[in-house]
Design a protein around this motif. Structure first.
Motif, PDB file in Angstrom:
ATOM      1  N   LEU A   8       0.815  -1.209   0.000  1.00 44.54           N
ATOM      2  CA  LEU A   8       0.000   0.000   0.000  1.00 44.54           C
ATOM      3  C   LEU A   8       0.850   1.261   0.000  1.00 44.54           C
ATOM      4  O   LEU A   8       0.320   2.359   0.103  1.00 44.54           O
ATOM      5  CB  LEU A   8      -0.943  -0.004   1.207  1.00 44.54           C
ATOM      6  N   GLY A  11       0.114   4.491  -2.263  1.00 39.14           N
ATOM      7  CA  GLY A  11      -0.899   5.489  -1.961  1.00 39.14           C
ATOM      8  C   GLY A  11      -2.292   4.973  -2.201  1.00 39.14           C
ATOM      9  O   GLY A  11      -2.497   3.971  -2.885  1.00 39.14           O
ATOM     10  N   PRO A  12      -3.297   5.678  -1.660  1.00 37.57           N
ATOM     11  CA  PRO A  12      -4.687   5.249  -1.837  1.00 37.57           C
ATOM     12  C   PRO A  12      -5.172   5.485  -3.268  1.00 37.57           C
ATOM     13  O   PRO A  12      -4.718   6.398  -3.957  1.00 37.57           O
ATOM     14  CB  PRO A  12      -5.464   6.109  -0.837  1.00 37.57           C
ATOM     15  N   LEU A  13      -6.108   4.654  -3.702  1.00 37.70           N
ATOM     16  CA  LEU A  13      -6.678   4.747  -5.041  1.00 37.70           C
ATOM     17  C   LEU A  13      -7.351   6.100  -5.245  1.00 37.70           C
ATOM     18  O   LEU A  13      -8.146   6.549  -4.422  1.00 37.70           O
ATOM     19  CB  LEU A  13      -7.694   3.617  -5.254  1.00 37.70           C
ATOM     20  N   LEU A  14      -7.028   6.744  -6.354  1.00 34.85           N
ATOM     21  CA  LEU A  14      -7.608   8.044  -6.685  1.00 34.85           C
ATOM     22  C   LEU A  14      -8.535   7.948  -7.902  1.00 34.85           C
ATOM     23  O   LEU A  14      -9.589   8.572  -7.941  1.00 34.85           O
ATOM     24  CB  LEU A  14      -6.486   9.044  -6.975  1.00 34.85           C
ATOM     25  N   VAL A 191      -3.028   6.562  -8.195  1.00 32.40           N
ATOM     26  CA  VAL A 191      -3.096   6.691  -6.740  1.00 32.40           C
ATOM     27  C   VAL A 191      -2.749   8.123  -6.361  1.00 32.40           C
ATOM     28  O   VAL A 191      -2.102   8.846  -7.111  1.00 32.40           O
ATOM     29  CB  VAL A 191      -2.132   5.707  -6.042  1.00 32.40           C
ATOM     30  N   SER A 192      -3.208   8.542  -5.183  1.00 32.40           N
ATOM     31  CA  SER A 192      -2.844   9.869  -4.696  1.00 32.40           C
ATOM     32  C   SER A 192      -1.520   9.758  -3.934  1.00 32.40           C
ATOM     33  O   SER A 192      -1.182   8.715  -3.408  1.00 32.40           O
ATOM     34  CB  SER A 192      -3.941  10.444  -3.812  1.00 32.40           C
TER      35      SER A 192
END
Length: 193
Positions: A8, A11-14, A191-192
């Motif tokens: 992970l 980064g989080p999914l954007l 991702v962000s």
């Protein structure tokens, strides 16, 4: 039981979806006769939907952002367009539109964009084999399936937009050489940071 460890750290999914590009140019010209950059979102903070950036110059042309989700259009503009040396990084009128797909994804896919003012149909033809997970110049794009097309066409209100796809140097940064200005990315995932 199979255990998978997810990394992970990227980064989080954007955003996840499709990005369709079709730029046409007359032979010998250094200026595009038509440009289309279409984003079809499967996942984004602004929800699902489609946004098309269109520039077909001339008195009978079309220069606008067409969308079925204005919030998504704002998200795409801020995230993908602004500050990216993109030809659509400028103020453009925004129109409500409907979008439909036709053709075969592995042969001749097409999009039709219908607004109150115009109908644009774009078709990608003579497809090359998909590139799965090629390098990208944007470090936020962590996955894509990229398909280049040797031929493509646009029709605006039933009239063919002149020109044909051409080798774009922009691909040299990530793929080592110029590739067609007519392509599409499936499963593009950002991702962000």
């Amino acid at each position: 039981m199979i255990h998978c460890a997810a990394d992970l750290s990227q980064g989080p999914l954007l955003w996840s979806g499709e990005h369709w590009i079709l730029y046409l140019r007359l032979p010998g010209s250094q200026v595009d006769s038509g440009q289309l950059s279409l984003y079809s979102a499967a996942y984004s903070p602004a929800g699902q939907g489609t946004v098309a950036y269109i520039d077909i110059p001339g008195s009978e042309g079309l220069t606008a952002v067409c969308t079925d989700n204005p919030d998504l259009a704002d998200f795409i503009t801020v995230t993908m367009i602004r500050g990216s040396n993109n030809p659509f990084d400028r103020d453009l009128p925004q129109w409500t539109a409907t979008f439909s797909r036709a053709g075969l994804i592995d042969r001749n896919p097409s999009w039709t964009i219908q607004s109150e003012h115009h109908t644009l149909t774009a078709t990608w033809e003579q497809l090359e084999s998909p590139l799965v997970g090629p390098p990208t110049i944007n470090p936020q794009i962590v996955f894509t399936v990229l398909v280049f097309a040797a031929a493509g066409q646009m029709q605006l209100d039933g009239t063919a937009v002149p020109g044909r796809p051409y080798p774009r140097d922009a691909w040299s940064k990530s793929l080592g050489q110029a590739h067609s200005s007519c392509c599409f990315a499936l499963a593009e995932t950002m991702v962000s940071t």
